[in-house]
Motif scaffolding. Structure first.
Motif, PDB file in Angstrom:
ATOM      1  N   ARG A 141      41.265  36.519  33.220  1.00 24.91           N
ATOM      2  CA  ARG A 141      40.859  37.793  32.619  1.00 24.91           C
ATOM      3  C   ARG A 141      41.548  38.958  33.324  1.00 24.91           C
ATOM      4  NH1 ARG A 141      37.217  40.653  29.624  1.00 24.91           N
ATOM      5  NH2 ARG A 141      36.505  42.602  30.556  1.00 24.91           N
ATOM      6  N   GLU A 142      41.587  38.923  34.651  1.00 28.11           N
ATOM      7  CA  GLU A 142      42.270  39.976  35.400  1.00 28.11           C
ATOM      8  C   GLU A 142      43.735  40.059  34.993  1.00 28.11           C
ATOM      9  OE1 GLU A 142      41.786  39.651  39.632  1.00 28.11           O
ATOM     10  OE2 GLU A 142      39.633  39.282  39.416  1.00 28.11           O
ATOM     11  N   TYR A 143      44.391  38.899  34.867  1.00 31.48           N
ATOM     12  CA  TYR A 143      45.796  38.880  34.477  1.00 31.48           C
ATOM     13  C   TYR A 143      45.975  39.437  33.064  1.00 31.48           C
ATOM     14  CZ  TYR A 143      50.327  37.262  32.941  1.00 31.48           C
ATOM     15  OH  TYR A 143      51.579  37.216  32.421  1.00 31.48           O
TER      16      TYR A 143
ATOM     17  N   TRP B 105      32.309  38.362  28.914  1.00 30.47           N
ATOM     18  CA  TRP B 105      33.500  39.180  28.713  1.00 30.47           C
ATOM     19  C   TRP B 105      33.271  40.256  27.658  1.00 30.47           C
ATOM     20  CZ3 TRP B 105      38.420  35.579  28.796  1.00 30.47           C
ATOM     21  CH2 TRP B 105      38.575  35.048  30.079  1.00 30.47           C
TER      22      TRP B 105
ATOM     23  N   ASP C  15      38.032  34.023  35.638  1.00 34.43           N
ATOM     24  CA  ASP C  15      38.036  35.381  36.181  1.00 34.43           C
ATOM     25  C   ASP C  15      39.453  35.843  36.482  1.00 34.43           C
ATOM     26  OD1 ASP C  15      35.273  35.491  35.982  1.00 34.43           O
ATOM     27  OD2 ASP C  15      34.921  35.183  38.130  1.00 34.43           O
ATOM     28  N   ARG C  16      40.251  34.954  37.071  1.00 37.37           N
ATOM     29  CA  ARG C  16      41.639  35.308  37.369  1.00 37.37           C
ATOM     30  C   ARG C  16      42.435  35.498  36.086  1.00 37.37           C
ATOM     31  NH1 ARG C  16      43.883  31.354  41.828  1.00 37.37           N
ATOM     32  NH2 ARG C  16      45.323  33.052  42.250  1.00 37.37           N
TER      33      ARG C  16
ATOM     34  N   GLU D 270      29.278  45.909  35.765  1.00 39.46           N
ATOM     35  CA  GLU D 270      28.950  44.559  36.246  1.00 39.46           C
ATOM     36  C   GLU D 270      27.436  44.391  36.342  1.00 39.46           C
ATOM     37  OE1 GLU D 270      30.773  41.824  37.335  1.00 39.46           O
ATOM     38  OE2 GLU D 270      32.684  42.693  36.737  1.00 39.46           O
TER      39      GLU D 270
ATOM     40  N   LYS E 298      44.097  41.555  31.481  1.00 39.16           N
ATOM     41  CA  LYS E 298      43.874  43.005  31.498  1.00 39.16           C
ATOM     42  C   LYS E 298      45.088  43.722  32.096  1.00 39.16           C
ATOM     43  CE  LYS E 298      39.929  43.397  29.598  1.00 39.16           C
ATOM     44  NZ  LYS E 298      39.826  44.104  28.325  1.00 39.16           N
ATOM     45  N   PHE E 299      45.658  43.149  33.159  1.00 39.91           N
ATOM     46  CA  PHE E 299      46.845  43.726  33.784  1.00 39.91           C
ATOM     47  C   PHE E 299      48.011  43.738  32.804  1.00 39.91           C
ATOM     48  CE2 PHE E 299      50.820  42.861  36.140  1.00 39.91           C
ATOM     49  CZ  PHE E 299      50.922  44.048  36.851  1.00 39.91           C
TER      50      PHE E 299
END
Length: 102
Positions: A55-57, A20, A52-53, A29, A59-60
């Motif tokens: 981290r995406e959340y 990360w 991973d999910r 990547e 960042k969103f």
């Protein structure tokens, strides 16, 4: 697969954090592939998917907090206006007649 020991969990989290950090430093990547490989090697596959999910959340959510929300037409919504509308909607919902069971 058995549940990872304390040492194995620490290794997993450490490699996740290194990966990360590489991404947070603005690298692609491809540039972070070695960190991703170690991350996947030391963490159970379900954990990788979960992290991973997450981290995406995160960042969103960070982007929403920084840039605010926008309307369906693409224009930016004023946060004070949005908060006022939300409060009004909640208040209206709470004050409606719920005695329909009588």
């Amino acid at each position: 697969m058995s549940f990872p020991s304390k040492v194995e969990r620490a290794k997993c989290w450490s490699h996740r954090d290194e990966y990360w950090k590489c991404l947070d430093d603005g690298k692609t990547e491809a540039e972070c592939k070695q960190f991703r490989d170690q991350y996947e090697k030391f963490c159970p596959a379900l954990w990788v998917k979960h992290f991973d999910r997450k981290r995406e959340y995160m960042k969103f959510k960070e982007q929403l907090e920084k840039e605010g929300t926008c309307r369906l037409d693409g224009s930016k919504a004023d946060t004070s206006e949005s908060t006022a509308q939300s409060s009004k909607a909640v208040f209206n919902f709470q004050t409606t007649n719920t005695n329909s069971y009588n």
